[in-house]
Design a protein around this motif. Sequence first.
Motif, PDB file in Angstrom:
ATOM      1  N   UNK A 151      57.551  36.353  34.022  1.00  0.00           N
ATOM      2  CA  UNK A 151      57.406  37.568  34.841  1.00  0.00           C
ATOM      3  C   UNK A 151      56.729  37.195  36.156  1.00  0.00           C
ATOM      4  N   UNK A 152      55.857  36.182  36.090  1.00  0.00           N
ATOM      5  CA  UNK A 152      55.157  35.688  37.273  1.00  0.00           C
ATOM      6  C   UNK A 152      55.471  34.218  37.467  1.00  0.00           C
ATOM      7  N   UNK A 153      55.794  33.864  38.694  1.00  0.00           N
ATOM      8  CA  UNK A 153      55.959  32.465  39.090  1.00  0.00           C
ATOM      9  C   UNK A 153      55.215  32.304  40.408  1.00  0.00           C
ATOM     10  N   UNK A 154      54.785  31.071  40.699  1.00  0.00           N
ATOM     11  CA  UNK A 154      53.972  30.862  41.891  1.00  0.00           C
ATOM     12  C   UNK A 154      54.211  29.490  42.488  1.00  0.00           C
ATOM     13  N   UNK A 155      53.680  29.327  43.692  1.00  0.00           N
ATOM     14  CA  UNK A 155      53.570  28.037  44.374  1.00  0.00           C
ATOM     15  C   UNK A 155      52.118  27.886  44.794  1.00  0.00           C
ATOM     16  N   UNK A 156      51.609  26.685  44.673  1.00  0.00           N
ATOM     17  CA  UNK A 156      50.233  26.376  45.051  1.00  0.00           C
ATOM     18  C   UNK A 156      50.221  25.074  45.823  1.00  0.00           C
ATOM     19  N   UNK A 157      49.621  25.084  46.996  1.00  0.00           N
ATOM     20  CA  UNK A 157      49.399  23.865  47.773  1.00  0.00           C
ATOM     21  C   UNK A 157      48.018  23.351  47.405  1.00  0.00           C
ATOM     22  N   UNK A 158      47.966  22.115  46.919  1.00  0.00           N
ATOM     23  CA  UNK A 158      46.712  21.538  46.431  1.00  0.00           C
ATOM     24  C   UNK A 158      46.831  20.015  46.513  1.00  0.00           C
ATOM     25  N   UNK A 211      49.458  41.962  37.965  1.00  0.00           N
ATOM     26  CA  UNK A 211      48.749  41.249  36.905  1.00  0.00           C
ATOM     27  C   UNK A 211      47.755  42.169  36.218  1.00  0.00           C
ATOM     28  N   UNK A 212      47.445  41.858  34.977  1.00  0.00           N
ATOM     29  CA  UNK A 212      46.342  42.526  34.302  1.00  0.00           C
ATOM     30  C   UNK A 212      45.066  41.814  34.716  1.00  0.00           C
ATOM     31  N   UNK A 221      32.398  39.419  40.185  1.00  0.00           N
ATOM     32  CA  UNK A 221      32.766  38.752  41.429  1.00  0.00           C
ATOM     33  C   UNK A 221      34.077  37.985  41.269  1.00  0.00           C
ATOM     34  N   UNK A 222      34.401  37.648  40.025  1.00  0.00           N
ATOM     35  CA  UNK A 222      35.592  36.868  39.716  1.00  0.00           C
ATOM     36  C   UNK A 222      36.499  37.723  38.838  1.00  0.00           C
ATOM     37  N   UNK A 223      37.803  37.690  39.120  1.00  0.00           N
ATOM     38  CA  UNK A 223      38.767  38.444  38.323  1.00  0.00           C
ATOM     39  C   UNK A 223      39.723  37.481  37.638  1.00  0.00           C
ATOM     40  N   UNK A 224      39.797  37.592  36.326  1.00  0.00           N
ATOM     41  CA  UNK A 224      40.776  36.820  35.565  1.00  0.00           C
ATOM     42  C   UNK A 224      42.085  37.580  35.640  1.00  0.00           C
ATOM     43  N   UNK A 225      43.137  36.918  36.099  1.00  0.00           N
ATOM     44  CA  UNK A 225      44.455  37.526  36.277  1.00  0.00           C
ATOM     45  C   UNK A 225      45.407  36.952  35.235  1.00  0.00           C
ATOM     46  N   UNK A 226      46.014  37.831  34.454  1.00  0.00           N
ATOM     47  CA  UNK A 226      46.926  37.364  33.416  1.00  0.00           C
ATOM     48  C   UNK A 226      48.142  38.268  33.311  1.00  0.00           C
ATOM     49  N   UNK A 227      49.180  37.766  32.673  1.00  0.00           N
ATOM     50  CA  UNK A 227      50.430  38.495  32.525  1.00  0.00           C
ATOM     51  C   UNK A 227      50.265  39.601  31.491  1.00  0.00           C
ATOM     52  N   UNK A 228      50.645  40.832  31.835  1.00  0.00           N
ATOM     53  CA  UNK A 228      50.537  41.930  30.876  1.00  0.00           C
ATOM     54  C   UNK A 228      51.592  41.866  29.768  1.00  0.00           C
ATOM     55  N   UNK A 229      52.590  41.009  29.920  1.00  0.00           N
ATOM     56  CA  UNK A 229      53.644  40.881  28.915  1.00  0.00           C
ATOM     57  C   UNK A 229      53.307  39.778  27.907  1.00  0.00           C
ATOM     58  N   UNK A 230      53.073  38.551  28.392  1.00  0.00           N
ATOM     59  CA  UNK A 230      52.870  37.413  27.480  1.00  0.00           C
ATOM     60  C   UNK A 230      51.407  36.976  27.373  1.00  0.00           C
TER      61      UNK A 230
END
Length: 141
Positions: free
Chosen positions: A38-45, A86-87, A95-104
């Motif tokens: 449901x979520x896909x991303x790109x990260x430059x690191x 995201x959930x 101060x920090x938010x944990x972001x996770x998929x509401x489906x899986x």
Amino acid sequence: MSVPNVSAPVDADVPPLFRKWPEGAEIKTFTGGCHCRKFAYELEHPVLEARPPISCNCSACTQTGEIFVYAPEARFRFTTGSLDETSVYEWNKKMIKRRFCPVCSSNILYTGLGLVGVNVRTFDGIDINALKLEFVDGKQA
């Protein structure tokens, strides 16, 4: 691609370990997503050999088995889904938010203080057992 040392505009209380990248490190675009995609991303690191992922022993990371890399928010983008979808789980000073998929329920990332902490276990094509990890004592933080 090489970039100068990167410091995100973050709170002074955030340890440099979470803000600094090695000088002249090769930057790679990592892709990944949650289990159901449901979520896909790109990260430059920086390549993981230059800036190893962090394994923390705090209660949250210990229970979920997460391993993270940190980057300025501008270095992360969703290619499928959005942050608003995201959930969210917040704790402590919120101060920090944990972001996770509401489906899986895959924990994708943490947001806050101008940074993203992306769960390396959600990267495409990563052999976790082959990684050199940096250990952080989050229990004492």
